[in-house]
Motif scaffolding. Sequence first.
Motif: not given
Length: 377
Positions: A119, A124, A129, A133
């Motif tokens: 993170v 980005r 992500w 996750t």
Amino acid sequence: MFSAQRTFPQSVCGLREWLIGLLGLILASALFALTGKVPPAILLPVANSVFLWGAGMQMIGTQKFYGEPPAWRLFHATWLLGLVVMLIWLYWRDDFATRVAMYSFLMMALLFRQTVVIVQRGERHLSTWFFATLSLLPTLALLHRGMTALLQAGGAGYDIMHGGPNHSLYLAILSFMTLLLPIGFMTVATRHLHMVLEQHSNRDPLTSVLNRRGFAEVHAKEKARARRSGTLIAVMSIDLDFFKAINDAHGHAVGDLVLIDVAGVISGVLRGSDAVARFGGEEFVVLLSDTYQARAELVAQRIQHALRQPRTVSSLPRYTLSIGIACQSGHGEELDSLLLRSDQALYRAKQLGRDRIEIADGTTASCTLSPPMSLCS
């Protein structure tokens, strides 16, 4: 993953550690499959420690991939504590629930640290992500399992035969995530490799500035932006004077160092929106965004002024540059035309004695209108 590690060992950091970690998890799974054939007193401490060791190596690989110093202390502390936990609550006081709780927290620590790195350090992008996750889900599952086991430690309903509430769900999540995590890592690694290869295709390998292809792409983007904003661009053609004599007198190795130095000097006086490229040999081209003739001349003067200052690399021979400048005659002018005019101005600078700046013919009034500028501005 093995193929990627063999093919791109320098381009993607952490691949080797991820591969070793994955092999550790496979080995741990093979050891767990020996349940009933090997005494639990021997099998459980070894298998669980190997599993923690494999997960820890994956955390180390993730840290290396994102350029963070590896947490070797956490890595060694985790798998060693896992071994101690198994020995204490298996030999000294057989308590399955406590073993599950402690082991879950140790495993969770590794995955949580990995999630934080992803993170904080990841770009980005969807691939980041996705990877984060996949790392977060087993972290939360282990936290819940550890807390549940800790609350029931020493009580009924949580033993090695039944595994406590949601035991099958925990195993399914951990098994599924163990398989998916390497896919998540390869997703971000593949994107990183794509960006590296794209950068290599757009950069000159010696000087690290743009090559012809990279310069053309930057020009296309800047031309579109200039058209929208109503501004114009300028191009400078720059050539080293008597570069062949430098190579003949000092050797090609020194000549390469001079080219690297030229690229550094030029880049040092440009704005972030400008671009410099090496077109081959000793020829460099600079694109100046939102620039009129006065500023283009100022940039050229700054380049030559920087060359006349005391150099940090004293071993390099002294050299000079000839510069030709062409300001865009209109938004419809193509790159080839702009380069041709700047090359003609460069040729004139060479003919008139070198170490000088010349302006291309055909400069329009729109290119010359600009506020007065000084060398110190």
